[in-house]
Write a protein that holds these residues in place. Structure first.
Motif, PDB file in Angstrom:
ATOM      1  N   VAL A 195      63.792 -75.371   4.634  1.00 14.36           N
ATOM      2  CA  VAL A 195      62.760 -75.857   3.717  1.00 14.36           C
ATOM      3  C   VAL A 195      63.068 -75.459   2.265  1.00 14.36           C
ATOM      4  O   VAL A 195      63.111 -76.317   1.376  1.00 14.36           O
ATOM      5  CB  VAL A 195      61.370 -75.339   4.137  1.00 14.36           C
ATOM      6  CG1 VAL A 195      60.297 -75.899   3.226  1.00 14.36           C
ATOM      7  CG2 VAL A 195      61.079 -75.711   5.580  1.00 14.36           C
ATOM      8  N   SER A 196      63.306 -74.177   2.037  1.00 14.32           N
ATOM      9  CA  SER A 196      63.530 -73.765   0.646  1.00 14.32           C
ATOM     10  C   SER A 196      64.871 -74.295   0.132  1.00 14.32           C
ATOM     11  O   SER A 196      65.003 -74.631  -1.038  1.00 14.32           O
ATOM     12  CB  SER A 196      63.459 -72.248   0.515  1.00 14.32           C
ATOM     13  OG  SER A 196      64.537 -71.642   1.168  1.00 14.32           O
ATOM     14  N   ARG A 206      64.273 -77.996  -0.729  1.00  9.26           N
ATOM     15  CA  ARG A 206      63.329 -78.072  -1.837  1.00  9.26           C
ATOM     16  C   ARG A 206      64.020 -77.667  -3.148  1.00  9.26           C
ATOM     17  O   ARG A 206      63.937 -78.366  -4.159  1.00  9.26           O
ATOM     18  CB  ARG A 206      62.162 -77.132  -1.523  1.00  9.26           C
ATOM     19  CG  ARG A 206      61.044 -77.101  -2.522  1.00  9.26           C
ATOM     20  CD  ARG A 206      60.158 -75.909  -2.263  1.00  9.26           C
ATOM     21  NE  ARG A 206      60.886 -74.673  -2.472  1.00  9.26           N
ATOM     22  CZ  ARG A 206      60.507 -73.481  -2.023  1.00  9.26           C
ATOM     23  NH1 ARG A 206      59.415 -73.362  -1.331  1.00  9.26           N
ATOM     24  NH2 ARG A 206      61.233 -72.413  -2.264  1.00  9.26           N
ATOM     25  N   LEU A 248      57.664 -80.916   4.716  1.00  9.93           N
ATOM     26  CA  LEU A 248      58.208 -79.706   5.340  1.00  9.93           C
ATOM     27  C   LEU A 248      57.432 -78.457   4.959  1.00  9.93           C
ATOM     28  O   LEU A 248      57.166 -77.601   5.790  1.00  9.93           O
ATOM     29  CB  LEU A 248      59.682 -79.524   4.961  1.00  9.93           C
ATOM     30  CG  LEU A 248      60.622 -80.643   5.371  1.00  9.93           C
ATOM     31  CD1 LEU A 248      62.044 -80.301   4.990  1.00  9.93           C
ATOM     32  CD2 LEU A 248      60.534 -80.898   6.866  1.00  9.93           C
ATOM     33  N   GLU A 249      57.073 -78.345   3.667  1.00 11.23           N
ATOM     34  CA  GLU A 249      56.413 -77.111   3.257  1.00 11.23           C
ATOM     35  C   GLU A 249      54.942 -77.073   3.641  1.00 11.23           C
ATOM     36  O   GLU A 249      54.447 -76.062   4.099  1.00 11.23           O
ATOM     37  CB  GLU A 249      56.586 -76.888   1.745  1.00 11.23           C
ATOM     38  CG  GLU A 249      55.865 -75.627   1.302  1.00 11.23           C
ATOM     39  CD  GLU A 249      56.535 -74.898   0.160  1.00 11.23           C
ATOM     40  OE1 GLU A 249      57.516 -75.417  -0.385  1.00 11.23           O
ATOM     41  OE2 GLU A 249      56.053 -73.808  -0.182  1.00 11.23           O
ATOM     42  N   ASP A 286      67.256 -71.116   6.025  1.00 10.63           N
ATOM     43  CA  ASP A 286      65.931 -71.644   5.716  1.00 10.63           C
ATOM     44  C   ASP A 286      66.022 -73.039   5.120  1.00 10.63           C
ATOM     45  O   ASP A 286      66.182 -73.226   3.922  1.00 10.63           O
ATOM     46  CB  ASP A 286      65.179 -70.718   4.765  1.00 10.63           C
ATOM     47  CG  ASP A 286      63.771 -71.203   4.527  1.00 10.63           C
ATOM     48  OD1 ASP A 286      63.113 -71.567   5.515  1.00 10.63           O
ATOM     49  OD2 ASP A 286      63.338 -71.253   3.368  1.00 10.63           O
TER      50      ASP A 286
END
Lengths: 193, 314
Positions: free
Chosen positions: A37-38, A41, A96-97, A35
């Motif tokens: 994104v996470s 982030r 992204l999120e 993943d």
């Protein structure tokens, strides 16, 4: 004898290159994971917070350790890099999120105190990053500049609560960061006069 | 000590500073106003209105489900017995021995209790394939193609009596095989009402993508309740009991304010620390609106008489 002497300017360049490489490494590492994104982030948020905390540790540690004192002017680079990581953190959230869905972002801010705190911290850090140069020190005068930069403490406190509230569990890291901040504030209080 | 003239702020700077502070306060006020605006929007009559989906939600409900890639489903997990990070279970769970494995079926509500080997269970009941949305309480989601047995088949085989009001699931808790086995101070426990357990959507999954479950996904057998938050999906189950009392589930015991027993997905009831209105679909950019009962309102809505009772929605 001993290591060849490297000037403080070179050491700062090395630091800048190093922290830039860490950011690039973090991106490649995230691409490999399940993943993106996470991973991105959380990576930028976590290390941004650590960099800001480290920048605050310089002053007390420089009174104890000579090697910290010799590198005291790196404090600024580390603080600014903390801001760069925080900026990446925010940009990842926006792009992204949320994929530029501004309405959804506003709703999310309205419903999440921890996001509001993160944004507050970013707003506080922005003028500090802009004034992290000799010119600004001259412009404000050292005392006023210093007073302005005590805002870092407020920003870092907001960052830590932001981190704490975003977790489902596993509170060790924000609590660890929080206890460092409390120790720092205690030290500041003791040395206020 | 007299103040040096160089230390006195020139008037120009002083005035500019005021403007700066005013500007700073102005910027600060923006998110505060947003928050206030958000709170204002939550008028009571609007909250009390029964499920009124926005067009985006309706659109999403009818969209075909695209399964999340296998590598993502097996690489991004919450399984605290193997560590707190999402990538810990995939790395650490290989030590979990899933064969041989037996599941105890019991409780005062079962007339025919017993121990069953996992292969026996798989052999005796029909394995079905279901592609379900999966919604985590942390506001992320996936789409998972499960293979599994209807939980109702297992319950019927245990011959439930009138005392079977709830079903209690206990998962493996073995410090020899699980590095963080003691995180909750005991085995992970979950529960359902008997009605929820008998619902045709409820599965005991044994596979994903026609592959046997991997350890990090709860091998060899785990619960699947697609209209509830992911923490209800007890993994690596060793005991299923039909009981009279409502089971005390692990997350409720961990934090009674934040996690309840029912944990049905509802975008209108927020977690105390974050909103449940939207979700991040893993592997996609942007967020999507969350659906009431995770999109399974037609199948499960009848079980919950009151859409405004928080009891059912956290």
């Amino acid at each position: 004898m001993g290591l060849p002497r490297i000037s403080i300017t070179t050491r700062k360049h090395l630091l800048n290159i190093g922290l830039c490489l860490v950011l690039i490494w973090g991106m490649f590492d995230a691409i490999k994971g399940p993943d993106l994104v996470s991973d991105l982030r959380d990576f930028t948020g976590r290390y941004g917070a650590y960099l800001l905390l480290i920048s605050l540790l310089f002053t007390p540690l420089s009174q104890r350790f000579n090697w910290v004192k010799r590198n005291l002017s790196m404090r600024r680079n580390i603080g600014v890099w903390g801001f760069i990581y925080a900026t990446m953190h925010l940009l990842i959230w926006i792009t992204l999120e949320f994929y530029y869905d501004w309405q959804l972002m506003l709703d999310e801010i309205a419903g999440n105190l921890f996001i509001l705190l993160g944004i507050l911290a970013f707003i506080l850090l922005t003028p500090l990053a802009i004034t992290s140069n000799h010119r600004a020190v001259k412009y404000f005068g050292y005392r006023k500049w210093q007073l302005l930069h005590t805002l870092t403490y407020v920003a870092v406190a907001a960052v830590i609560v932001h981190h704490f509230m975003a977790q489902k569990t596993a509170m060790f890291e924000p609590l660890f960061m929080g206890s460092i901040l409390v120790l720092l504030l205690f030290w500041r209080y003791r040395h206020a006069r | 000590m007299p103040v040096k003239s160089s230390e006195i702020t020139p008037e120009k700077v002083f005035k500019r500073r005021r403007t700066l502070i005013a500007a700073g306060l102005g910027v600060l006020a923006v998110p505060l106003l947003d928050r206030g605006y958000g709170l204002l929007q939550q008028k009571p009559d609007e909250v009390n209105e029964p499920f009124a989906p926005v067009s985006a939600q309706l659109g999403r409900q009818s969209q075909p489900l695209t399964p999340t890639p296998y590598e993502t489903v097996t690489g991004y997990n919450n399984y605290y017995e193997f560590g707190y990070s999402k990538d810990d279970p995939a790395k650490a769970a290989k030590t979990l021995m899933t064969s041989p494995w037996s599941v105890e079926i019991g409780g005062e509500g079962a007339n025919k209790p017993g121990f069953y080997d996992i292969e026996e269970i798989k052999g005796e009941h029909a394995i079905e394939n279901h592609v379900y949305r999966f919604r985590c309480v942390e506001a992320w989601s996936m789409v998972i193609p499960w293979n599994g047995i209807k939980l109702s088949d297992i319950i019927n085989a245990a011959q439930p009596n009138s005392k079977a009001k709830f079903v209690r699931f206990t998962t493996l808790n073995d410090a020899q095989q699980m590095p963080n086995a003691d995180w909750a101070g005991g085995p992970y426990v979950e529960g359902l009402t008997i009605e929820e357990a008998m619902n045709p959507l409820t599965l005991l999954a044994t596979g994903i993508y026609d592959q046997p479950l991997e350890q990090q996904n709860g091998a060899p057998i785990r619960l699947v309740v697609p209209w509830k938050y992911g923490f209800k999906y007890a993994k690596s189950i060793v005991k299923i009991e039909l009981v009279e009392q409502m089971p005390q589930n692990t997350w409720w015991l961990q934090n009674k304010r934040e996690y309840g027993f029912y944990a049905n997905v509802n975008p209108r009831f927020d977690h105390p620390r974050w909103t449940q209105a939207t979700e991040r679909v893993i592997g996609e950019l942007g967020r999507k609106p969350t659906l009431l009962y995770n999109g399974y309102a037609d199948e499960v809505g009848h079980m919950y008489p009151d859409l405004d009772n928080r009891l059912y929605f956290y």
